[in-house]
Every structure is written in structure tokens, then in C-alpha cells.
Design a protein around this motif. Sequence first.
Motif, PDB file in Angstrom:
ATOM      1  N   GLY A 135      73.071-121.153 -42.466  1.00 18.46           N
ATOM      2  CA  GLY A 135      72.883-120.597 -41.132  1.00 18.46           C
ATOM      3  C   GLY A 135      73.074-119.102 -41.104  1.00 18.46           C
ATOM      4  N   ARG A 136      72.938-118.473 -42.270  1.00 20.38           N
ATOM      5  CA  ARG A 136      73.069-117.017 -42.359  1.00 20.38           C
ATOM      6  C   ARG A 136      72.102-116.326 -41.410  1.00 20.38           C
ATOM      7  N   LYS A 137      70.875-116.825 -41.349  1.00 23.22           N
ATOM      8  CA  LYS A 137      69.854-116.226 -40.483  1.00 23.22           C
ATOM      9  C   LYS A 137      69.735-117.059 -39.212  1.00 23.22           C
ATOM     10  N   GLY A 152      66.596-118.947 -38.734  1.00 21.83           N
ATOM     11  CA  GLY A 152      66.174-119.801 -39.835  1.00 21.83           C
ATOM     12  C   GLY A 152      65.716-121.175 -39.377  1.00 21.83           C
ATOM     13  N   GLY A 153      64.607-121.654 -39.943  1.00 23.81           N
ATOM     14  CA  GLY A 153      63.955-122.848 -39.434  1.00 23.81           C
ATOM     15  C   GLY A 153      64.712-124.142 -39.614  1.00 23.81           C
ATOM     16  N   GLU A 185      67.748-119.697 -47.054  1.00 18.74           N
ATOM     17  CA  GLU A 185      68.139-119.290 -45.709  1.00 18.74           C
ATOM     18  C   GLU A 185      66.978-118.928 -44.790  1.00 18.74           C
ATOM     19  N   GLN A 186      65.743-119.036 -45.252  1.00 18.00           N
ATOM     20  CA  GLN A 186      64.620-118.904 -44.342  1.00 18.00           C
ATOM     21  C   GLN A 186      63.464-119.725 -44.878  1.00 18.00           C
ATOM     22  N   GLU A 187      62.501-120.019 -43.990  1.00 18.16           N
ATOM     23  CA  GLU A 187      61.355-120.854 -44.349  1.00 18.16           C
ATOM     24  C   GLU A 187      60.190-120.042 -44.905  1.00 18.16           C
TER      25      GLU A 187
END
Length: 870
Positions: free
Chosen positions: A165-167, A170-171, A211-213
Amino acid sequence: MTRWMHWAILPLLTQALAASPEQSAPESKQLNARAADGYASPPFYPTPHGGWASEWAEAYEKAYQVVSNMTLAEKVNLTTGTGFFMGPCVGQTGSAPRFGIPNLCLQDSPLGIRNSDHNTAFPPGISTGATFNKELMYARGVAIGQEARGKGVNVQLGPSVGPLGRKPRGGRNWEGFGADPTLQAIGGAQTIKGMQSTGVIATLKHLIGYEQEMYRMSSVITQGYSSNIDDRTLHELYLWPFAEGVRAGVGSIMTAYNSVNSSACSQNSKLLNDILKNELGFQGFVMTDWLGHYGGVSSALAGLDMAMPGDGAVPLFGDSYWASELSTSILNGSVPVNRLNDMVSRIVATWYKLGQNKDYPLPNFSTNTQSAEGEIYPGALLSPIGVVNQFVNVQGDHNITARAVAREAITLLKNDGHVLPLHPSDSLKVFGTDAGANSGGLNSCTDQGCDNGVLAMGWGSGTARFPYLITPQEAIANITENVKFYITDSFPSDVAANASDIAVVFINADSGENYITVENNPGDRTAAGLYAWHKGDDLVKAAAEKFSTVVVVVHTVGPILMENWIELDSVKAVLVAHLPGQEAGDSLTDVLFGDYSPSGHMPYTIPRNESDYPASVGIIDNHPFGQIQDTFTEGLYVDYRHFLNANITPRYPFGHGLSYTTFNLSKPSLSIVTPLDSAYPPAASPVGSTPKYNDSIPNPSEVAWSSTTFTRIWRYLYPYLDNPQSITASDKYPYPDGYSTTPLPQARAGGGPGGNPALFATAFSLQVQVTNTGKRPGKAVAQLYVELPSSLGLDTPSLQLRQFDKTKELAPGQSQTLTLEVTRKDVSVWDVVLQDWKAPLNGDGIKFWVGQSVADLPVECTLDDGCSIS
């Protein structure tokens, strides 16, 4: 993970390290040359063998008796998936029928059985984390495991603790338990224990830095991003929940699509061989995410044990980096036989450890069709037809658990004037499509890839079909007739508002996996940002202009901005119902009308502005030439750690959650259980022996097609070769820099599943009495945060969640004493020089804080001064 074939995300062909020497290039030369300054992934070879941990000894002994008698074909079969759409499940291995080992069925998702029937659609991880209830976390895991077993699933692909959940955009954050490593660790461990109590193999995912899609995967023209993480941040944040999952006995771990420090996770020897299998002592097997297998020999040497779904760079072409190529690699000597033996031992031992050799059902469903009959191998050009769905009902009474999780997740952020709970006699006007049903029908959007009706889960492979979905509209209508519904996101111009009317406004924010784009959001919330979807802010503001009392209900995947309306005079109450699953309506009305007091707490921070976050945690939405370098420059300062460090007051802090009653903390006491009489833990005992196999290259006839007697299925992935006798051992394979077959020493921080057992000894025990001082029954959560002293000589977050517990439902005036135990590791920092966990000697200078959120900590305890309450 995705079962969809997307040509835009196929693994980069030139990145692949195939089995034949002339087709390959060393991983270190390919990937580390592109590393960001100061970030690299050093080599670590060979792979430590499994089987030395005492709790796995019996399973490994059983595995040894089988594996030592397997042919090469049988061994390769169990390590390689049979290919895209080549069986009933989202993935399946080959089999070893001589030993009673079937094709192992692997199936999504972390919240239930994806693409099935007569299953429960549980609330996802983010809702489960918001309960702060360990018993419910475990019970949900048991229920998911029971349903997986009932469907014949051997390996259930969950829980998810990465992304952390850093971003905030994030998807897939909603698949995990929250933006804190301890919350993720406890949620993940409790889920694993629950799932595996049923005999199902749990899969902890995604290792690591995912951390991201956007730009997560490699393709024929580009590479997935590299998450560049320093050693201390890796250990203290992102690896923390994986360590606890290994300690909980998880059977399998899935690698992430991305790279870490410019080495692809599925063939990152530092990550898999050193950190996971050496330092954390992982005894189970490591699998790729679907189409996240980028090399053959390279991944085997780096510690990968299972390739899913088995295909090579392009799915449905009938080729693989493993399967027959792995057979070739064994025969030509480029992959040592002892590496293959360890791969298979890990898989078979896990199968035995979970008791799947005893009356375990075969798959009775198809992830590919909802019809009773269909193609057995849909990925084949021509497939036999047969019964593929038996429509076995596995729901049991799991709706009770699902409803309890959804109910206890509901988080009351604001309740001015005690507007809530509502009374059935109240005059209600309900607004928003989020209160109603999907206009296209239940499950009309594949993998929930739309935002239509009440948002009960995000989209992607982490979903399940709804057997039913109780909407808020339906549930409210079952309680009161004094209500009018406006299931629209545009405020009606003809709405009449009386002084006694209460407007209940439903808004949401969605996200999901990258293979589906919803309303211009490609998984991550790029178009929507952190705002409510469908102009939800405008709907709230319009209602607030018309009504003197407005209650806002939010269904969301993560943080949303509320500043446009949160301080309006008419907005009296806000409930965040997170993602409630199939029991969305009833769980909400349980709280909305006061049958239960809300007891959820925020599993992440809600900011006032997106600019309050560090710039480095934004979504990278443009792809420069070459590999994206996503450098974690914020280090340890993610979510509430950042807000505290930057002295930014959020709208609602991590851990915040109100109740219809009030609670008082009293009688705190702190005691030493295991003294910290050294800064570093005592060295662990040397690990035990591991199975010893015949490591000679087998007879090529063991993988010859001529020895088989079955009909070949085109595109199905087999271990067999047409002319294996022609393959000879070669010494020309260009192994990665640093490759060695000489075992390296046991990690200083290792010695047991999860790490050195001394790390998990209880160092301190803190007790606190919780009393319900209000007029309604309710449950309270006590959160314990640690403040480490500056004497450690490292920049450390001022407060870190390290333990929590939840009371039973307390009647007015009733009390319960909670015990919060803190381990040595909980009060340690990672020493990057000595590669070990360092704690303050004798615990000097540690402060323990207890309260109901990170911003509400009335209890302070130290060893010198005892405990006090402010």
C-alpha cells in the motif's frame, strides 16, 4: 495474476534465459547493468535445500521416499504448469500418478474461489484488516480453505500482503490488509493458519515490491519496472509480512511480476535463494505469477520451484521455459540434478504436510466455463469434451463469517450530534448508484471489471463471483418503509427536503488489476485519482445544500479525499464500509441502525491532499525508453510513518475508528518476559540435514516420447523429448556472474522458519484494561505502537504498530483485560552491515504507546518509569 492473454504484456523475449547455452545470457549482465545508482541485486548461489526444519521433517521424509523413485519426466511434470487453459483451474501442474499425485489445481483468489459457482464472495483483505480482529481473520481463512478444498483446489492463491500500500492509488492495495507491515503480517499469518487448517496449501503473494499495476510486466518491447529498495527498508517494511507468513508455515509463495533492484523477482537469486530460503528458512515452494516466468535455467538456479501457468514468452504456442526445456537442461547439465530434486521435494513435501495424500478431492469445477459440459483443455486446438462443472455447493454457513467481517470492518469516521445510529422511524432519502444493484445484472462484469452498483470488491484476479449480493437498498428497505431511494449519481432537482429528513449518500472509489481498464483507470487510479468516482463529491455537496442532516457511506479500495465536503455543516456522519463482499447491505444496516456498534479502524491514513504524500509514491504513468526505475526514496516513511515524520496532520489517522459507545483504558502494566541482555539475538543452532538424493544425470529414456502411451494434446506442456539420447552434458553454459555450486553459510539472521527463532521470543508483555464507559454495547481495539530510542543510531519512524487486539463485545460498564505481547524483532532495526536485527540493550529507551489510533495513544510505558495514562 491474470488468466487473460494480453499480447501487450508478454514477457520480453530477449530477457529470457532458455535451457540451451547458445540462447542465453547471464542474468547479472542482462539486468544489473540497468540498475539504478546504488541499487543492485547481488548473486547468491546455490539454492539452499529444504527439509531441515523440524516441523517439516516428517513431510520431507515422505517426499524423499517418492522423489527418490521418480523419473525425470515425473519430476519435471510437477514443476511446470500444463499451459494456459489446459485444465479446469487457472493453473495446474503435471501429475505423477504412479505415486498418487494428481495434477495439482491452483486457483485464485485471496477472497474466495474465483470463476466458480456456489461459493462465498468474502470481503477482501482491506476489509479484513479494518476489523483488527484476529479471530475473524482466522475464521475467514478457515472458511476460504473449506471452500477451496470442497472444490478440489490444492493451492489457493492467497493471501496477499504485497502490495503493502505504498502507493495510495495502487490498483491492488485492497487485496492486502492495510498500509502497515504488522497489520499485513498478522492478517496474512492468521489467514494462512486458517486456510491450511483445512488441508489447502495457501500462497502468500506477491514477493516483492509490487506497488503499482501500470508497467508491471515485461513485453516484447519493454520491461516491467524495477522496484529499487534499500536493504533496511526491504526488511523492516516489505519483507516483514512475508517473514511472518513463513513462520506461520505457509506452503507456497508467489513472486511478483516486477524486478527488485533490476533483477526480475522470479529469477532474483538474492531474493529467492538468500533472503527467502536462507535467511527466512522457507521450506515450501516458490511459484511464478502467471506469465511472470522470464527465463529457464536462470530461474531454476535462482530458486524458483514451479512455473505457472507453464507457458513461455507467448502463451498458447505450446512452448515453455521449463517442461521439455527443463528436461533438456537436466540432461545437458546446465541445471544440476540436485536443484531439480529440491524443487520437486519442496512441492511434494508441502503436499504431504497439508495431508493432501489422504482423501483429497479432485477439481469439480471449471474456471473456463459455467456450463456443465465443455472442453477439458480449452487452450487446445481440438479438445475432448466432458463434464467440467459438478456445481458442488461449498458455501456452508460461511455467509455468517462473511457478514461478521464486513460488519466489523465498518469504520465510523465522524458522528456529530450522535446522528447515528438511525432509527427505523427516521425519514430517509437515499442517494447514489452505490446503494443499488449492478444495472447489467449480478456478475455481468468479468472479474468485477466495472463500477456499477454497490462496490463490494475491486476488479481483477483477486475476485470471486457473487452467489448473491445484498445491496444497501435491499437491506434498508427490509428495515424501514419510511425511505425513498434515488439510485442515481446526479442529484435530482425535484427532491423535497423536510427538516426531519436524513439524506444517506453512497459514494465509492474503485481499482483493480491492470489487464482490465475501468473508466480510463488501468488498474491503478490514474484517471480518478483519490477522488470518489462518478462525481461523488458533487452528490454529497448537493445533498448537503438541500438537507440539514447528511450521512455519507463510502465503499472504497483505499484512501479518498473528503475535503470538498467533510466540514460542511450538514455532513454529520461518515461511515467507511470498505469493500464488504456479498453481505454488503445487511452488514451495513447492522451498524447503520444500531444493532451493532461500529468497531472498524482505518487500515491506512486518509490525507487532506494528495500532495501530503511523498512524491515518490505517485503512480508512474509514462514509460520512458528502457526499464522504469521506481526508487523507494521515501524509505521507511510510508503512510502514517510519513505523516508523523513530516508533521502533517491528516484528515483521519491510521487506526482511527469511532463507536456508538465510549471506552476507557486503565491499569496498564509492562513486564519483561525475555530480557534483551544482548543487542543482537543469540545465534541460532545450525540447520539440520536435508534429503540426500542420487544427483547423477538420469537416463535420457526417462523423457523419451516413445515410452509414453497416451494421446498428445496440442499446446499441452509435456516434459518429453523426441530424441533425448542426442543431448550431452555441456560446460559452455554462460552461468550468471557469481554462480557457484558450493553451499554458502547459514544466514546470521536465519535458523528457523521466518528467521532466527530468538527473534520471535516474547520480550515484553503489556496488559491494559478496557472498559465500556458508554451506554451501548461495543467492541474496542487496543493498538500498541513502539517508539525506539535514538541510541540505536539510525533514523527510525517515531511510532510503529507492533501489536493489537480486540475485545469481545462489552456491555456498558463491562471490562476486559487485553494482553499485548511484543517480540525481540518488534523492537529491533535491521543492521545492514552485520545483516542482523539489533535491539536496544536491555530495552533501554524503548517507549510503548497504547490507544485506539496512531493519533490517540493515552497509555505510555517505559521500563524505567512504568506506565502512565494521559
